[in-house]
Structure formats: structure tokens, C-alpha cells
Design a protein around this motif. Structure first.
Motif, short mmCIF file in Angstrom:
data_model
loop_
_atom_site.label_atom_id
_atom_site.label_comp_id
_atom_site.label_asym_id
_atom_site.label_seq_id
_atom_site.Cartn_x
_atom_site.Cartn_y
_atom_site.Cartn_z
N LEU A 1 0.88 -1.17 0.00
CA LEU A 1 0.00 0.00 0.00
C LEU A 1 0.91 1.21 0.00
O LEU A 1 1.90 1.25 0.73
N VAL A 2 0.59 2.19 -0.83
CA VAL A 2 1.37 3.42 -0.85
C VAL A 2 0.42 4.59 -0.61
O VAL A 2 -0.63 4.70 -1.23
N SER A 3 0.79 5.42 0.35
CA SER A 3 -0.01 6.60 0.68
C SER A 3 0.69 7.84 0.15
O SER A 3 1.87 7.80 -0.22
N ALA B 1 -11.51 -4.51 12.94
CA ALA B 1 -10.72 -3.56 12.15
C ALA B 1 -10.16 -2.44 13.03
O ALA B 1 -8.98 -2.08 12.91
N VAL B 2 -10.99 -1.92 13.92
CA VAL B 2 -10.52 -0.87 14.84
C VAL B 2 -9.39 -1.39 15.72
O VAL B 2 -8.37 -0.72 15.92
N VAL C 1 -2.01 1.99 12.30
CA VAL C 1 -2.21 2.26 10.88
C VAL C 1 -3.53 2.99 10.68
O VAL C 1 -4.46 2.86 11.48
N ARG C 2 -3.59 3.75 9.60
CA ARG C 2 -4.79 4.53 9.28
C ARG C 2 -5.64 3.89 8.21
O ARG C 2 -6.79 4.29 8.02
N LEU D 1 -9.36 5.00 8.62
CA LEU D 1 -9.73 5.60 9.90
C LEU D 1 -10.87 6.60 9.69
O LEU D 1 -11.80 6.68 10.49
N GLY D 2 -10.81 7.35 8.60
CA GLY D 2 -11.88 8.30 8.29
C GLY D 2 -13.21 7.60 8.06
O GLY D 2 -14.27 8.09 8.48
N ASP D 3 -13.18 6.45 7.36
CA ASP D 3 -14.40 5.67 7.17
C ASP D 3 -15.00 5.28 8.50
O ASP D 3 -16.21 5.35 8.72
#
Length: 140
Positions: A48-50, A90-91, A99-100, A117-119
Motif C-alpha cells: 500500500l502506498v499513501s 478492524a478498529v 495504521v490509518r 480511519l476516516g471511514d
């Protein structure tokens, strides 16, 4: 009522191959308003790349964004969840691993989504500051 990852994840994640240039990935993220993309080889999740990864692991190292590939900028030691895992699971994983974002995979490797995290914030407390920020239109 139990809630599941599949209920809030972003489905059909955007993916790139490991040899995709950092510049191409940055433009893709800009054009599609993404904070992260999955790196895959065939149907196998590799990383994964942010947007932060691109800055810290690629651009800050003085690499040429056209010659530097996303393989060197992505996180490869991933924590993943399945679509049928609970949001509580998941939380817990996000907390334990700091991780976010969690890639959502089926059969232990086939990416089907991302949960952030926003979801979680928008689902759990839509009036929270994080939910407001996550739901806001991006800066132009």
C-alpha cells in the motif's frame, strides 16, 4: 447490531504495479482524489502506498520521480482484514498496528477494498472532527 468491514469499505480499490513510477502514482492520486493506492502483482496484494509514503520514502530521498518506482515507497508488511470481519476487529487492528488504512482482501490475498480511519469515524460518530474532515471536499 454487528457491523462489517464490507458495509463501509471503499470497494474496487485503485491498484498499480510495483514498477509504476512515483510521478505516475502521485498524478493518479491527485486526479482521483486518493490518499492511498494498493500495489499489486497480478491479483496478489504486494503493498500500500499513501501520499505520505511518496513524500517520505521517495521524494525526500532525492529520487527522480520518473525513475523511482512505487515498489520502493510502498509499505509491504501489511495488516489486512476481510470483508466479513467486524468493524470492531478492524478498529482493534488499526490500534494495535498504528495504521490509518487497512487493505480488505478475500482469500488472504485478493484486494477488494480499503477501509480507513476516516471511514470508521464517519460510521461511528458522524459529528466528530475526524468525520467532518474526512467528509469534506479536498483543497484545490
Amino acid at each position: 447490531m454487528t457491523q462489517y468491514v464490507r458495509d463501509i469499505m471503499t470497494g474496487h480499490p485503485v491498484t498499480v504495479e510495483p514498477l509504476t513510477s512515483v510521478r505516475a502514482v502521485a498524478r493518479l492520486m491527485r486526479d482521483q482524489d486518493l490518499g492511498a493506492v494498493l500495489v499489486t502483482e497480478g491479483d496478489r496484494l504486494r503493498g500500500l502506498v499513501s501520499d505520505r509514503d511518496l513524500v517520505v520514502r521517495a521524494l525526500a530521498e532525492d529520487g527522480d520521480p520518473d525513475d523511482t518506482t512505487v515498489a520502493g515507497a510502498c509499505s509491504e508488511d501489511l495488516v489486512t482484514v476481510g470483508p466479513d470481519d467486524t468493524l470492531d476487529d478492524a478498529v482493534r487492528l488499526m490500534r494495535e498496528h498504528s495504521v490509518r488504512r487497512l487493505p480488505v482482501v478475500e482469500d488472504g490475498r485478493h484486494p477488494v477494498g480499503i477501509v480507513s480511519l476516516g471511514d470508521m469515524a464517519m460510521e461511528r460518530d458522524e459529528r466528530s472532527a475526524l468525520a467532518d474532515i474526512s467528509a469534506a471536499r479536498p483543497n484545490q
